[in-house]
Design a protein around this motif. Sequence first.
Motif, PDB file in Angstrom:
ATOM      1  N   TRP A 594      -4.834  -3.175 -23.722  1.00 24.01           N
ATOM      2  CA  TRP A 594      -5.286  -1.810 -23.465  1.00 24.01           C
ATOM      3  C   TRP A 594      -5.432  -1.682 -21.956  1.00 24.01           C
ATOM      4  CZ3 TRP A 594      -6.989   1.533 -27.613  1.00 24.01           C
ATOM      5  CH2 TRP A 594      -6.876   0.950 -28.880  1.00 24.01           C
ATOM      6  N   LEU A 595      -4.656  -0.794 -21.373  1.00 24.74           N
ATOM      7  CA  LEU A 595      -4.590  -0.702 -19.916  1.00 24.74           C
ATOM      8  C   LEU A 595      -5.312   0.548 -19.421  1.00 24.74           C
ATOM      9  CD1 LEU A 595      -0.846  -1.696 -19.532  1.00 24.74           C
ATOM     10  CD2 LEU A 595      -2.854  -3.166 -19.323  1.00 24.74           C
ATOM     11  N   PRO A 596      -6.203   0.378 -18.461  1.00 29.62           N
ATOM     12  CA  PRO A 596      -6.953   1.530 -17.949  1.00 29.62           C
ATOM     13  C   PRO A 596      -6.067   2.443 -17.112  1.00 29.62           C
ATOM     14  CG  PRO A 596      -7.503  -0.431 -16.707  1.00 29.62           C
ATOM     15  CD  PRO A 596      -6.612  -0.878 -17.827  1.00 29.62           C
ATOM     16  N   ASP A 597      -6.530   3.663 -16.962  1.00 29.27           N
ATOM     17  CA  ASP A 597      -5.830   4.639 -16.131  1.00 29.27           C
ATOM     18  C   ASP A 597      -6.079   4.297 -14.658  1.00 29.27           C
ATOM     19  OD1 ASP A 597      -4.179   6.762 -15.818  1.00 29.27           O
ATOM     20  OD2 ASP A 597      -5.565   8.278 -16.564  1.00 29.27           O
ATOM     21  N   GLY A 598      -5.193   4.720 -13.806  1.00 27.86           N
ATOM     22  CA  GLY A 598      -5.384   4.519 -12.385  1.00 27.86           C
ATOM     23  C   GLY A 598      -4.756   3.239 -11.883  1.00 27.86           C
ATOM     24  N   PRO A 599      -4.644   3.101 -10.582  1.00 23.27           N
ATOM     25  CA  PRO A 599      -3.982   1.932  -9.998  1.00 23.27           C
ATOM     26  C   PRO A 599      -4.809   0.673 -10.182  1.00 23.27           C
ATOM     27  CG  PRO A 599      -4.974   3.277  -8.274  1.00 23.27           C
ATOM     28  CD  PRO A 599      -5.130   4.047  -9.544  1.00 23.27           C
ATOM     29  N   GLY A 600      -4.122  -0.454 -10.374  1.00 21.49           N
ATOM     30  CA  GLY A 600      -4.784  -1.746 -10.534  1.00 21.49           C
ATOM     31  C   GLY A 600      -4.821  -2.467  -9.206  1.00 21.49           C
ATOM     32  N   PRO A 601      -5.095  -3.759  -9.262  1.00 26.08           N
ATOM     33  CA  PRO A 601      -5.380  -4.552 -10.469  1.00 26.08           C
ATOM     34  C   PRO A 601      -6.822  -4.346 -10.957  1.00 26.08           C
ATOM     35  CG  PRO A 601      -5.421  -5.955  -8.549  1.00 26.08           C
ATOM     36  CD  PRO A 601      -5.005  -4.597  -8.065  1.00 26.08           C
ATOM     37  N   HIS A 602      -7.071  -4.765 -12.235  1.00 30.45           N
ATOM     38  CA  HIS A 602      -8.359  -4.556 -12.880  1.00 30.45           C
ATOM     39  C   HIS A 602      -8.886  -5.881 -13.428  1.00 30.45           C
ATOM     40  CE1 HIS A 602      -7.371  -0.221 -12.962  1.00 30.45           C
ATOM     41  NE2 HIS A 602      -6.169  -0.604 -13.362  1.00 30.45           N
ATOM     42  N   PRO A 603     -10.202  -6.018 -13.550  1.00 33.58           N
ATOM     43  CA  PRO A 603     -10.750  -7.175 -14.262  1.00 33.58           C
ATOM     44  C   PRO A 603     -10.401  -7.074 -15.755  1.00 33.58           C
ATOM     45  CG  PRO A 603     -12.491  -5.601 -13.775  1.00 33.58           C
ATOM     46  CD  PRO A 603     -11.262  -5.105 -13.075  1.00 33.58           C
ATOM     47  N   ALA A 604     -10.605  -8.163 -16.481  1.00 30.55           N
ATOM     48  CA  ALA A 604     -10.139  -8.204 -17.874  1.00 30.55           C
ATOM     49  C   ALA A 604     -11.227  -8.690 -18.827  1.00 30.55           C
ATOM     50  CB  ALA A 604      -8.912  -9.103 -17.995  1.00 30.55           C
ATOM     51  N   VAL A 605     -11.063  -8.275 -20.083  1.00 31.56           N
ATOM     52  CA  VAL A 605     -11.953  -8.673 -21.179  1.00 31.56           C
ATOM     53  C   VAL A 605     -11.090  -9.068 -22.367  1.00 31.56           C
ATOM     54  CG1 VAL A 605     -13.601  -7.809 -22.904  1.00 31.56           C
ATOM     55  CG2 VAL A 605     -13.943  -7.265 -20.494  1.00 31.56           C
TER      56      VAL A 605
END
Length: 850
Positions: A594-605
């Motif tokens: 499940w990928l969040p909106d907006g530019p990454g990078p993002h932390p993960a769960v």
Amino acid sequence: MELLAALLLSAAAQDAPTSAPAEAFRAQLRSAALPLMEQYQVPGLAAVLIHDGKMVWFEGLGFADAREQRPIEADTVFRIGSISKCFAAWGVMRLVEQGKIELDAPVDRYLSRWQIPRSRFDAEGVTVRRLLSHTAGLSLHGLTGFGRSDQLPDLVSLLRGKGTGDGPVRLIQEPGSAWKYSGGGYAVLQLLVEEVSGRPYADFISDEILDPLSMNRSGYRLNPTLEAALARPYDRRGREIDLNAHVALAAAGFLTTPQELARFAIASMPWHRAAAAESVLSKEGLLEMQRPAAHAPHWGLGYQRWHRSGTQLVGHTGGTFGWISSMMIEPRSGDALILLSNGTEADRFMDRLEDLWVRWRESLPPTPLPPPPPRGPLIAVPSGYWAGGFGLDQDDLRYWSWLSLRFDWRDGQLAAQVSTPWRGAPLDLELDGDLLRFRVEGADGELSFDGRVRPQAITGSYQYGEESGVLELVPVVASGNARLGRWNGVFQRQDGLVFAIHGEGSVRTYTEFNQGLRHRRMPPTDGQPGAVDLVAGPGYLDLQPEELRLQWQGGGALRVLDAGVSLPAERMARLDTRKIFIESKGATLVGRLWLPDGPGPHPAVVLVHGSGRNALRSSFGHWPTWLAWKGFVVLTFDKRGCGDSDGSYPGDGAGSNAVQRWHVHSEDVLAAAEALKDVAEYDGSKVGLVGFSQAGWIMPLTARNKAIGFTVTVNGGATRHSIEGAWDRIAGEKARSEAVLPIDEAYRELARRPYRDYDYRADFARQKAPGLWLYGDLDRVNPARWAAAVVREARARKQRDFTVITFPNANHALQVCRIGHVAERPLCAALVPGLFETIENWLQARDLMP
């Protein structure tokens, strides 16, 4: 038509001259009943009309024995099901008027062979009056009896659960708080009569009630004379079945004739009864029985109460395999109608015949009866999934159930497969023109459906035990169109409410975040902008009888039609998903990012559910939706041997156990965390874990790894014991006392029972990552108080950053609930207040939020 012709011949033989109005009603009833008996394959029906305290006429339609074409007569013997409870109530009131028992005394005062099992409710509240009015809070709705060749348990063994199929008679709600029909309660009254009178129940009722009323062909035992006059019982297909034997005689075991039941109905009329009836019960005692009970205005003491067309009626109905009966009395006028049938399907139309009588008495025109639906050409039911919803009573709860069918045409024949709540059960299916019938056996009895196929719906009536109503099945559209992905995202309504739409395949789920969870499953259509594209509500796989409609407006805009209010909504964030494969020690696990909106990078769960084969990644979609909205890359995956993943589900092999399963799951979780390194949108920081239920065991096993940054556990870990399962095993060791453990005693027992040789306290002490444990205080799957104590002990001993929060009035899924029972969950429409805010605050305090 052969059966109808035979029924007409049998009816013609019963004619006898009476008054013109009574004859007119007799003709009405006959013309209404005969085609219905033909339609539903009901062999026989007896009817008795009583006016001014006198029997006016008897009408016998059809046959007591269809094979021998033996007609229904005034002295034909029928089993009358729950009308038996009226005779039990007379027996109890007879003892009350003899001064041997008190109506408002606890029943346990009079019992020595068996007493109400201990529970969290006070058995002192189980009074004789409350047992008579079904307000004592006892279990066992109905007691269906035994085969004539079965070895019958004695009454005390039955009360302890032998042969009931539904466990012992026990307290399941606060006595006196609400109405709850209980055949088990009448089995207790049967024991009361025996213990107080010192005589077998059947002998007491015969000596004290039947003999004075001259009911010489009535009772509980079949002698050769009664056997010869017995109507043969028939099932829902018109096939002869065996007569059941009953141990709970007071609940459903009475045998009588139309003529003698009419005599009892007249004895139930306070102003029209003969001196013989007065010698059994006083007028005052009978009036007491027919007054509305506290918390049950539709019930008296042994008598049902109806309000029909402005008239107050009393009496009772009865239904058991092969028998349907009704006794409706207007006590002031001395009018009554008795209907007895030896066909199970008579329950489909008995109320129509009762309505004819009520309207005839009030000089109202009869309600037109719908003609039997015409049998047209064979309808090609569209293949695929159809779904519907309907209401049921279970224990002291009203809940919304759903049914899903998959229809397939094979070699010109229609076949069907049924799913929840009758998973894997065989379906008995008939299609005749546009008429569709099906039956399916479930854990709690048979569900039967009788309806008509229409272009976009299958509509008809259902019967499930004592429950009946209308069931509509609609096609679940699975368009497969890629445009379905346009629905995924988080939206905000004009009034500020934030909700998400998420899901895979052809079903989407709607979740509200700032008002808790209102969770509806919605099969989409694929209409044009402005059309109603997503629908939820009864008949649409929705567990709540609510309705919600969403219109796609284009450009990320929706219009929400909810409870008559139409509000625009704009998408705040698009949630994209894609499939991912995880290699873990010989197995390939299939997951979804499940990928969040907006530019990454993002932390993960990584999200994981630790229990059972059926807990797939799609089972808890509101959690990844919320986390992705907050900026996390979220990975969910199916366990080994589940869903799309291969390998063998851990614990299936010889010598395997749950401890091994948790270790295998923890290895797979670490493999999932490793797989995230190849995801471009992931920022490479430590991975968070969110686990549910038994995944709480996985957390301390996995969080030793330095790659794990934090854990959030929802009602899991720290104990293996289920309050609903393990408590039964603990109580089983105390079977001689017949005790249900109080909550405090159960916790003491659980504290003394570590899981086999597995030291879970040591694993909790080894977890180094910060952890948040969330529990529901009413959770009857995982004992929250004990589990939370273990976590707090580990925190104090090793000075870990562990936070334990217990939400009041919450169940295993952290939904707002009343008692925490599994059966209550479909009624729980919202998550506990502040759940997501609590998690967000905890993460922010540790600088873990994106």
